[in-house]
Motif scaffolding. Structure first.
Motif, short mmCIF file in Angstrom:
data_model
loop_
_atom_site.label_atom_id
_atom_site.label_comp_id
_atom_site.label_asym_id
_atom_site.label_seq_id
_atom_site.Cartn_x
_atom_site.Cartn_y
_atom_site.Cartn_z
N MET A 1 -13.99 -15.86 26.83
CA MET A 1 -14.50 -17.07 26.86
C MET A 1 -13.45 -17.90 27.36
O MET A 1 -12.41 -18.35 26.78
CB MET A 1 -14.98 -17.41 25.71
N HIS A 2 -13.58 -18.16 28.75
CA HIS A 2 -12.52 -18.81 29.40
C HIS A 2 -12.53 -20.32 29.11
O HIS A 2 -13.74 -21.08 28.81
CB HIS A 2 -12.90 -18.55 30.94
N CYS A 3 -11.34 -21.11 28.87
CA CYS A 3 -11.21 -22.28 28.74
C CYS A 3 -12.15 -22.90 27.70
O CYS A 3 -12.81 -23.83 27.83
CB CYS A 3 -11.36 -23.20 29.94
N TYR A 4 -12.13 -22.23 26.46
CA TYR A 4 -13.19 -22.34 25.36
C TYR A 4 -13.17 -23.74 24.86
O TYR A 4 -11.99 -24.33 24.55
CB TYR A 4 -12.80 -21.22 24.34
N SER A 5 -14.31 -24.32 24.82
CA SER A 5 -14.40 -25.73 24.46
C SER A 5 -15.52 -26.02 23.22
O SER A 5 -15.90 -26.92 23.10
CB SER A 5 -14.91 -26.49 25.79
N SER A 6 -15.95 -24.89 22.84
CA SER A 6 -17.03 -25.10 21.74
C SER A 6 -16.38 -25.05 20.40
O SER A 6 -15.00 -25.21 20.21
CB SER A 6 -18.44 -23.98 21.76
N SER A 7 -17.13 -24.77 19.34
CA SER A 7 -16.68 -24.99 17.73
C SER A 7 -15.83 -23.71 17.53
O SER A 7 -16.12 -22.62 17.87
CB SER A 7 -17.94 -25.20 16.99
N ALA A 8 -15.02 -23.93 16.33
CA ALA A 8 -14.19 -22.76 15.81
C ALA A 8 -15.25 -21.92 15.25
O ALA A 8 -15.13 -20.69 15.13
CB ALA A 8 -13.39 -23.24 14.61
N GLU A 9 -16.34 -22.50 14.75
CA GLU A 9 -17.52 -21.61 14.08
C GLU A 9 -18.15 -20.44 15.00
O GLU A 9 -18.39 -19.55 14.67
CB GLU A 9 -18.57 -22.43 13.51
N LEU A 10 -18.32 -21.07 16.34
CA LEU A 10 -18.92 -20.27 17.10
C LEU A 10 -17.87 -19.27 17.67
O LEU A 10 -18.32 -18.06 18.12
CB LEU A 10 -19.67 -20.97 18.61
#
Length: 261
Positions: free
Chosen positions: A152-161
């Motif tokens: 997952m490049h440049c991850y920007s979603s939640s820690a949960e996901l």
């Protein structure tokens, strides 16, 4: 030993000093880089760079912005490029519902087609996800992308996901925004994702980390992202660099140049 797992050295923003930028990164401890394609043209350029420098590897694919340009012939050309010696992944591919430069249905079609190409070739994928978090997660599961590796490049979603991704074997790549003031979401990701599943990147020439925000990004600046990861995890820069370096080697299947004679 730093590993910039995602940089666009083929960008026109490096047209006047590309060789200098590459050598400056190397002299500042960036020992490996992966240059993903975002179009057929940039995928071809990425392969050429990988052939010109022993410490640069390539990925090939068509970004969702350019999905509208794709057809079966282009997919076949991406497949041909993917078989080159130093191509280590299909990417960057995914969905981008922020800009919608390509229609959502077109993005979906060619995202799935490229996932299936990666699966046929047994190659990992580099995923671009902007405002499509749930759909991308479901699509990756449905297409069995985790069987051959997901980054997952440049991850920007939640820690949960992020933790759900890690459960399925994925890696999470951290870029310059982790250094931005009040970016609590990405800091939380770095805190909660196991260190053995984190990579670092610049996404140069974009997303320049502090203290150089506002300038053109370049691979040399991956050190600042690594320093921030080390600070968040409470470890030394050397430990963070070695961990993310080893993670990059493992994910992309690259032999450690320190042990290859």
């Amino acid at each position: 030993m730093l590993f910039d797992s995602h940089t666009h050295l083929d960008s026109k923003k490096f047209e006047n000093d590309r060789e200098f930028v590459i050598n400056r990164a190397k002299s500042n401890g960036v020992s490996l880089m992966v240059n993903p394609g975002a179009s057929l043209e940039s995928s071809m350029a990425a392969v050429k760079l990988s052939e010109a420098y022993d410490f640069i590897y390539a990925a090939v694919g068509v970004h969702p912005h350019d999905a509208k340009t794709m057809d079966e012939a282009m997919l076949a050309m991406i497949e041909s490029l993917a078989k080159k010696e130093k191509v280590v992944a299909i990417g960057e591919i995914g969905l981008d519902y922020h800009y919608n430069f390509s229609e959502p249905e077109v993005q979906r079609k060619w995202f799935i087609e490229q996932l299936r190409l990666a699966r046929r070739l047994g190659m990992p994928v580099i995923i671009h996800d902007r405002e499509a978090h749930e759909e991308i997660f479901k699509t990756l599961k449905a297409e069995k992308a985790f069987d051959h590796g997901v980054l997952m490049h440049c991850y920007s979603s939640s820690a949960e996901l992020a933790k759900e991704y890690v459960k399925l074997g994925a890696y999470i790549s951290i870029a310059g925004p982790v250094t931005y003031k009040n970016n609590h979401k990405t800091i939380s990701v770095v805190e909660q994702v196991p260190l053995e599943r984190l990579l670092i990147e610049t996404d140069a020439p974009y997303l320049t980390p502090e203290p150089n925000r506002g300038k053109r990004n370049e691979p040399m600046y991956v050190r600042h992202t690594c320093e921030k990861v080390a600070q968040i995890r409470g470890i030394s820069l050397e430990e963070a660099a070695e961990a993310t370096y080893q993670n990059g080697l493992r994910f992309f299947g690259i032999p450690d140049p320190r042990t290859v004679k």
